[in-house]
Design a protein around this motif. Structure first.
Motif, PDB file in Angstrom:
ATOM      1  N   ASP A 306     -17.016  24.366 -16.179  1.00  0.00           N
ATOM      2  CA  ASP A 306     -18.410  24.175 -16.612  1.00  0.00           C
ATOM      3  C   ASP A 306     -19.310  23.780 -15.443  1.00  0.00           C
ATOM      4  O   ASP A 306     -20.522  23.996 -15.483  1.00  0.00           O
ATOM      5  CB  ASP A 306     -18.523  23.050 -17.666  1.00  0.00           C
ATOM      6  N   PHE A 307     -18.709  23.152 -14.434  1.00  0.00           N
ATOM      7  CA  PHE A 307     -19.525  22.512 -13.395  1.00  0.00           C
ATOM      8  C   PHE A 307     -19.959  23.505 -12.325  1.00  0.00           C
ATOM      9  O   PHE A 307     -19.185  24.338 -11.880  1.00  0.00           O
ATOM     10  CB  PHE A 307     -18.770  21.340 -12.774  1.00  0.00           C
ATOM     11  N   LYS A 308     -21.232  23.345 -11.933  1.00  0.00           N
ATOM     12  CA  LYS A 308     -21.833  24.261 -10.956  1.00  0.00           C
ATOM     13  C   LYS A 308     -22.337  23.461  -9.759  1.00  0.00           C
ATOM     14  O   LYS A 308     -22.714  22.301  -9.893  1.00  0.00           O
ATOM     15  CB  LYS A 308     -23.023  24.985 -11.601  1.00  0.00           C
ATOM     16  N   PRO A 309     -22.356  24.124  -8.582  1.00  0.00           N
ATOM     17  CA  PRO A 309     -22.936  23.449  -7.414  1.00  0.00           C
ATOM     18  C   PRO A 309     -24.449  23.321  -7.565  1.00  0.00           C
ATOM     19  O   PRO A 309     -25.055  24.048  -8.346  1.00  0.00           O
ATOM     20  CB  PRO A 309     -22.572  24.373  -6.242  1.00  0.00           C
ATOM     21  N   PRO A 310     -25.058  22.395  -6.815  1.00  0.00           N
ATOM     22  CA  PRO A 310     -26.495  22.153  -6.953  1.00  0.00           C
ATOM     23  C   PRO A 310     -27.336  23.245  -6.298  1.00  0.00           C
ATOM     24  O   PRO A 310     -26.882  23.909  -5.370  1.00  0.00           O
ATOM     25  CB  PRO A 310     -26.673  20.838  -6.203  1.00  0.00           C
ATOM     26  N   GLY A 311     -28.570  23.399  -6.794  1.00  0.00           N
ATOM     27  CA  GLY A 311     -29.497  24.319  -6.153  1.00  0.00           C
ATOM     28  C   GLY A 311     -30.368  23.613  -5.137  1.00  0.00           C
ATOM     29  O   GLY A 311     -31.034  24.244  -4.339  1.00  0.00           O
ATOM     30  N   CYS A 312     -30.350  22.266  -5.153  1.00  0.00           N
ATOM     31  CA  CYS A 312     -31.281  21.505  -4.322  1.00  0.00           C
ATOM     32  C   CYS A 312     -30.586  20.986  -3.067  1.00  0.00           C
ATOM     33  O   CYS A 312     -30.855  21.439  -1.965  1.00  0.00           O
ATOM     34  CB  CYS A 312     -31.846  20.358  -5.149  1.00  0.00           C
ATOM     35  N   GLU A 313     -29.669  20.032  -3.223  1.00  0.00           N
ATOM     36  CA  GLU A 313     -28.980  19.476  -2.065  1.00  0.00           C
ATOM     37  C   GLU A 313     -27.837  20.405  -1.621  1.00  0.00           C
ATOM     38  O   GLU A 313     -27.592  21.430  -2.235  1.00  0.00           O
ATOM     39  CB  GLU A 313     -28.432  18.069  -2.374  1.00  0.00           C
ATOM     40  N   ASN A 314     -27.129  20.014  -0.577  1.00  0.00           N
ATOM     41  CA  ASN A 314     -25.995  20.795  -0.104  1.00  0.00           C
ATOM     42  C   ASN A 314     -24.931  20.906  -1.194  1.00  0.00           C
ATOM     43  O   ASN A 314     -24.652  19.943  -1.910  1.00  0.00           O
ATOM     44  CB  ASN A 314     -25.418  20.126   1.152  1.00  0.00           C
ATOM     45  N   SER A 315     -24.313  22.070  -1.289  1.00  0.00           N
ATOM     46  CA  SER A 315     -23.307  22.309  -2.344  1.00  0.00           C
ATOM     47  C   SER A 315     -22.181  21.288  -2.327  1.00  0.00           C
ATOM     48  O   SER A 315     -21.603  20.988  -3.363  1.00  0.00           O
ATOM     49  CB  SER A 315     -22.683  23.684  -2.179  1.00  0.00           C
ATOM     50  N   LEU A 316     -21.851  20.779  -1.139  1.00  0.00           N
ATOM     51  CA  LEU A 316     -20.702  19.884  -1.038  1.00  0.00           C
ATOM     52  C   LEU A 316     -21.035  18.468  -1.523  1.00  0.00           C
ATOM     53  O   LEU A 316     -20.166  17.601  -1.539  1.00  0.00           O
ATOM     54  CB  LEU A 316     -20.204  19.823   0.414  1.00  0.00           C
ATOM     55  N   CYS A 317     -22.288  18.240  -1.914  1.00  0.00           N
ATOM     56  CA  CYS A 317     -22.695  16.888  -2.292  1.00  0.00           C
ATOM     57  C   CYS A 317     -22.624  16.605  -3.790  1.00  0.00           C
ATOM     58  O   CYS A 317     -22.627  15.440  -4.180  1.00  0.00           O
ATOM     59  CB  CYS A 317     -24.120  16.622  -1.815  1.00  0.00           C
TER      60      CYS A 317
END
Ligand SMILES: [Zn+2]
Length: 452
Positions: A306-317
Motif C-alpha cells: 500500500d505504501f508509496k514513496p513521497p512526491g515532495c521530499e527525497n524518496s528515501l525519507c
C-alpha cells in the motif's frame, strides 16, 4: 563489485564533509564513508523489499527564490536555504519555547533550558519571513513544549493573520489533557491539528522513553481535541526493543479513534546527541522493515504494498498510504492524494500536492467530529445488506486515516543528496531555514552543526 550510489556525508567525529556512497549488498544497503583522520563508518539505510532501486523517484528540482545564505562552503554548511537546495519548504517549524514539562531520555531538541521564550514580536518577524521564503507552507509550532506558553493561542492567531492556513502544534499533550479552556482557545484561534507524541499503547513504553506513565493523559488529550474539532496526528518515536512490537496496537488504536485521529505517523529513532559508539544495524528501524512490520502486526489489514514513496521530499525519507475506515474497524487502501505525476516529478508540484494533502487530511473533518462516530453510521443498516449510499459517502469524507513514516537522518547515516531534497525546515532564530535533520545534527561527542 556491489552496486553503488555516490553521495557525500559528514564525519561523525570532526563534522568535515567526506565522500560517501550507498553500497548495495543483496537486499541490504549501507551508507559507507571514510574520513582521512577518523576512519571508516557505515550505517544500515535499507533492508529487504521493496527494493532500494525501485523505490527511488527522480525529481526536477526547484531552487530557493530567496536564498537565505550564499553558497560559500557548500552543502551542508550554508543552510538558509542555499542556492544548491532542490526543494521548497512544505512544513516550516517554529520553535516557540525551549522549556519543557518532561525530561525525555530521547529528546532531540535537548530542551532543558533557556528560560526566555522568543517574544511575540520575534515570532511575528518569523511569520513575516516565512511568508516570503515559504509562502503557503504548513506551519508547525514546536519546542520545547509549546503548550507551556499561555500565549500560544495568540501565536496561532498571528500565524493565521499572516496567511498560513494550516497551523499545527507539536506537543506531548499533557496540558491539552488537563486544560479544556486552553484547548478551546487554541481552536478559536484557528489551530487545525495536533502532532501528538504517542509512543505506544502501554505505560511501560512511556516509562522507558519519557520517564513517566502517560497513556491516560494522551487519551484525554485526544478526547479534548475530538470535543473541539482539532485533528490529531499520532506520532510514535519507534525504538527497537522498546515499542517496535506495539505497531499493530498503535494501528488498531488509530483506527478505533477515527475520525478525530487523522493520521498515524511513525518516526524511527535517530541518533542525535552524544553517542560514543556508532549505532548497530539492530538499532535501526529502516523504512522497508517498518512497512513489513505494519503488515505483519496488523495481520495483513495494512499491506506493505500500500505504501508509496513521497512526491515532495527525497524518496528515501518517507512512505505513506491512505485508508478508508469501514464500520467494524476494517480498512481499505485508497488512492493517495499526496502524490502527483509520474517520475521525474517536478519538485514544486510534489511540494504543492503534499502541502495541500497534509492541510486537508491532518485537520478535523467538518465542523465537529463528534457528530460522526462509527456507531451512528450503519453502513449495512438494511437487514438485506444493501449499502446506504449516503452514509457511505458521508463516511468516506470523514473516516480516512493516513499511515506514514519519516526517517530522519543523523550524523551516522547522513546523505547530503537526501538533505538537498528536504522540505521540513526549521526556522532558526535569525529566520534562516535549515532542514530538520541538519538543524538537529550533532557529532559523536554532541557538538552541534546548527542548533545554538
Ligand atoms: Zn573526521
Amino acid at each position: 563489485m556491489p552496486n553503488f550510489r555516490a553521495t557525500q556525508s559528514l564525519c561523525p567525529v570532526c563534522l568535515e564533509r567526506i565522500p560517501a556512497g550507498n553500497v548495495i549488498y543483496d537486499d541490504r544497503v549501507y551508507l559507507e564513508k571514510k574520513c582521512h583522520r577518523h576512519g571508516d563508518f557505515r550505517a544500515l539505510v535499507w533492508e529487504g523489499p521493496p527494493a532500494f532501486s525501485g523505490w527511488q523517484r527522480s525529481k526536477i528540482p526547484t531552487h530557493p527564490r530567496y536564498p537565505g545564505h550564499a553558497r560559500e562552503k557548500g552543502c551542508p554548511f550554508d543552510c538558509g536555504l542555499c542556492p544548491q537546495h532542490r526543494q521548497r519548504s512544505c512544513t516550516i517549524i517554529l520553535e516557540v519555547t525551549d522549556r519543557c514539562n518532561l525530561n525525555c531520555p530521547i529528546c532531540y531538541a535537548d530542551a532543558q533550558g533557556r528560560a526566555h521564550d522568543p517574544s511575540l514580536e520575534t515570532i511575528d518577524r518569523w511569520f513575516a519571513a516565512a511568508t516570503r521564503t515559504g509562502p503557503g507552507s504548513n506551519i508547525q509550532l514546536s519546542g520545547g513544549e509549546p503548550t507551556l506558553r499561555n500565549d500560544l493561542p495568540q501565536i496561532v492567531d498571528m500565524g493565521r493573520r499572516a496567511g498560513f492556513d494550516f497551523i499545527q502544534v507539536n506537543t506531548n499533550g499533557l496540558r491539552l489533557a488537563e486544560d479544556e479552556a486552553f484547548v478551546r482557545e487554541l481552536k478559536n484561534a484557528g489551530l487545525a491539528s495536533v502532532f501528538l507524541q504517542f509512543d505506544g499503547t502501554a505505560d511501560a513504553i512511556y516509562r522507558k522513553l519519557r520517564g513517566r506513565p502517560l497513556l491516560a493523559a494522551k487519551k484525554a488529550a485526544i478526547d479534548r481535541c475530538a470535543r473541539h474539532g482539532i485533528g490529531v496526528v499520532l506520532v510514535p518515536t519507534l525504538v527497537p526493543g522498546v515499542n517496535d512490537h506495539d505497531i499493530g496496537n498503535l494501528l488498531r488504536l488509530a483506527v478505533k479513534r477515527t475520525p478525530v485521529v487523522r493520521a498515524l505517523h511513525f518516526q524511527p529513532m535517530s541518533y542525535f546527541g552524544r553517542f560514543p559508539h556508532p549505532p548497530e544495524d539492530t538499532d535501526r528501524i529502516t523504512l522497508p522493515r517498518l512497512m513489513r512490520a505494519i503488515e505483519a502486526q496488523s495481520d495483513g489489514a495494512f499491506k506493505a504494498v500500500d505504501f508509496k514513496p513521497p512526491g515532495c521530499e527525497n524518496s528515501l525519507c518517507s512512505f505513506s498510504a491512505n485508508y478508508l475506515v469501514l464500520p467494524g474497524g476494517h480498512v481499505r487502501a485508497i488512492a493517495g492524494e499526496g502524490k502527483c505525476c509520474s517520475p521525474p516529478i517536478p519538485a514544486l508540484e510534489g511540494a504543492r500536492s503534499a502541502i495541500d494533502y497534509v492541510a486537508r487530511q491532518w485537520r478535523a473533518p467538518g465542523k465537529n467530529v463528534t457528530e460522526v462516530s462509527p456507531a451512528t453510521i450503519p453502513l449495512n443498516a438494511d437487514p438485506k445488506g444493501a449499502i446506504d449510499l449516503d452514509a457511505f459517502i458521508q463516511r468516506a469524507r470523514t473516516h480516512r486515516l493516513s499511515v506514514s513514516a519519516m526517517a530522519f537522518q543523523d550524523v551516522w547515516n547522513l546523505d547530503l543528496e537526501r538533505v538537498r531534497d528536504c522540505c521540513i525546515h526549521i526556522m532558526a532564530p535569525d529566520t534562516r531555514l535549515v532542514p530538520f535533520c541538519l538543524y538537529n545534527l550533532t557529532s559523536r561527542s554532541g557538538k552541534r552543526l546548527y542548533r545554538v
